[in-house]
Design an enzyme around this catalytic site. Sequence first.
Site, PDB file in Angstrom:
ATOM      1  CB  SER A 274      -0.959  -0.040   1.196  1.00 42.76           C
ATOM      2  OG  SER A 274      -1.919   0.978   1.108  1.00 42.76           O
ATOM      3  CG  ASP A 594      -6.572  -3.260  -4.320  1.00 43.22           C
ATOM      4  OD1 ASP A 594      -7.239  -2.200  -4.365  1.00 43.22           O
ATOM      5  OD2 ASP A 594      -5.403  -3.281  -3.889  1.00 43.22           O
ATOM      6  CG  HIS A 647      -5.493  -2.291  -0.461  1.00 43.88           C
ATOM      7  ND1 HIS A 647      -4.665  -2.082  -1.529  1.00 43.88           N
ATOM      8  CD2 HIS A 647      -5.004  -1.528   0.546  1.00 43.88           C
ATOM      9  CE1 HIS A 647      -3.715  -1.221  -1.197  1.00 43.88           C
ATOM     10  NE2 HIS A 647      -3.899  -0.874   0.050  1.00 43.88           N
TER      11      HIS A 647
END
Length: 692
Positions: A274, A594, A647
Amino acid sequence: MNKPLSFYRSYFLSKTMSFLRRRNGTDSSKTRVADPNNEKDGADDDDDDKKKDQNKIPQRRNYGSKKWSCWDNCCWFIGFICSIWWFCLFLYNTMPDSIPQFVTMAITGPLPDPPGVKLRKEGLTANHPVVLVPGVVTGGLELWEGRHCAEGLLGKRLWGGSFGEFYKRPLCWLEHISLDNDTGFDPPGIRVRPVTGLVAADYFATGYFVWAVVIANLAHIGYEEKSLYMAAYDWRLSFQNTEIRDQSLTRIKSNIELLVATHGGKKVVVLPHSMGVQYFLHFMKWVETPAPRGGGGGPDWCAKHIKAIMNIGAPFLGSPKSIALHFSIEVRDIAALRAQAPGLLDKDVLGLQTFKHLMRMFRTWDATFSMIPKGGETIWGGLDWSPETETVNNSAKKGTDNSTRNTGGNGNICDTKGVNYGRLISFSKDWAETHSSKIERVDFKNVVKGDKLTNSSNCDIWLEYHEMGNRAIKAVTDHKVYTAGSILDLLHYVAPKLMARGASHFSYGIADDLDDPKYDQYKYWSNPLETKLPNAPDMEIYSLYGVGLPTERGYIYKVAPPSDCSIPFQIDTSVDGDSEDSCLKGGVFSGDGDETVPIISAGFMCAKGWRGKTRFNPSGIRTYNREYKHAPPANLLEGRGTQSGSHVDLLGNFALIEDVLRVAAGATGEDIGGDRVYSDIFKWSERINIKL
């Protein structure tokens, strides 16, 4: 001894009356029958009755005729749920670990071996040391100095774990987790620091894994703490400020050098997730920059110390979610919650004006500015086009409607008819669909904010929206449509102080000349379109990301009902597309990704921007796109699933973990199969016209 006849008579009468009282339900205080000629015997009888009444078992009340109230139903329901919960918790903590596994196997059949167990059977063992770089909000934060309201919390987690302190003292918690609006550091008298070690981000909260599954599988093939390093940092701070306050970049450099030195010169495999992807991009530029502006590692530091960077869920080019969060502290789920309970999150419930507190807190976290979309309309599309869709203009000047047809992998997500992803914010469904030639827009940037909505001194929470007036709000809505090229102007207008601080740490453009000395400034280092990759031709860069999930790509907004100290803009959840499977639902346009990062952001750099020798990748570092198609859990016992493309849940995806373990054990990108894609990322990338 013979008793007188009067005694037996009195005794018989008293027993008879006692029996009748019990049968008729009479009270013991009612009139007794006694012999008027024998007062002493009557008194004795009364004493006997009192003693018997004291020893008598109380009669059970009859509840059968009582009507149950709503309160009774609620109490019984809560009691039932609590009883079931505690019973299940008791079973969970007392039963052997093999029982849940046995039940799961009985339902689903034999479970597949975790990747670590599978690869250990194949003979793979630990090889290259591994560095984990957590993303935004997933790393723990603990208190080292605080206000009086935080007494007893020294050294305890404020963020992560059970979040117990948030429930106990929410306003105190918000005060300590927020940063100073002016400096971007801790407020005076408060010190909150990142948790260190693997426990910093193994679990976000109790039972909610982040890196724990990856760490466990690495352990299966022989890794241990001396060969793993969690590069924890304070994800609230701007990237350069983590070095200024905590020397986090220096610590990462030192620990990587230590790992390489203690493993016989074997280079590290880095796993950023991320926002940690952008943080590590910043680190690679910082470590090679001469001191004191950088780490002074020299131009070949990355080549000497890094084997591969396996970016997971990478928002290389930002995420539209960040726009909604900065603009109205909303995303799809929050907007839906607001629609289900109108006004609840805006009201002052128990002293918590939830939305305004959250916005004030979020806007102090400078690192979140890194997630604003980068590359402008070149990457994200304009008024009448976007890379994910092909717009067919049917003589717009003649007044006919435009249609948008799906052209690729997004088709299994939703129907893109009438959707233009280039319009990130629209103030009505009509403006989201109308051709640009028919839209007359007002330039809001020169409109003076004269009439304030309210006196900010009367508000419990300071927000820059309090400085706006009705005229300024109307100017924002009259602009009608905002693309990636104008969204920064919008944020600068509604929050100038906020964006002035953010603009000093991050940039969102595309460099014309990467040799221009201005790009040596740290504000450009996390933008892959404004910096070069290091000179490390033997290094590999992967982009590992999930596909097959609806991911926020644009929003339809409306003006909120006027009130003091309010946020004037809201996602219009009443707006849906024309078809049941439309990409527009609840005021949010969805694309493929995602759930957090669209494919175009996660995949473009490795598909085109860095592919081969380009001006962004002058040494020709090999790049790979590896997509993981989402599949939901087969049953509840599977938890968050082993094939998830979401995610965060992607960190538990068995296919991704297997790829990571193979590379950590020494494999190359070609060894694991090179590119693996399900979407049309390569086709979409070709539509992006950028100088390479």
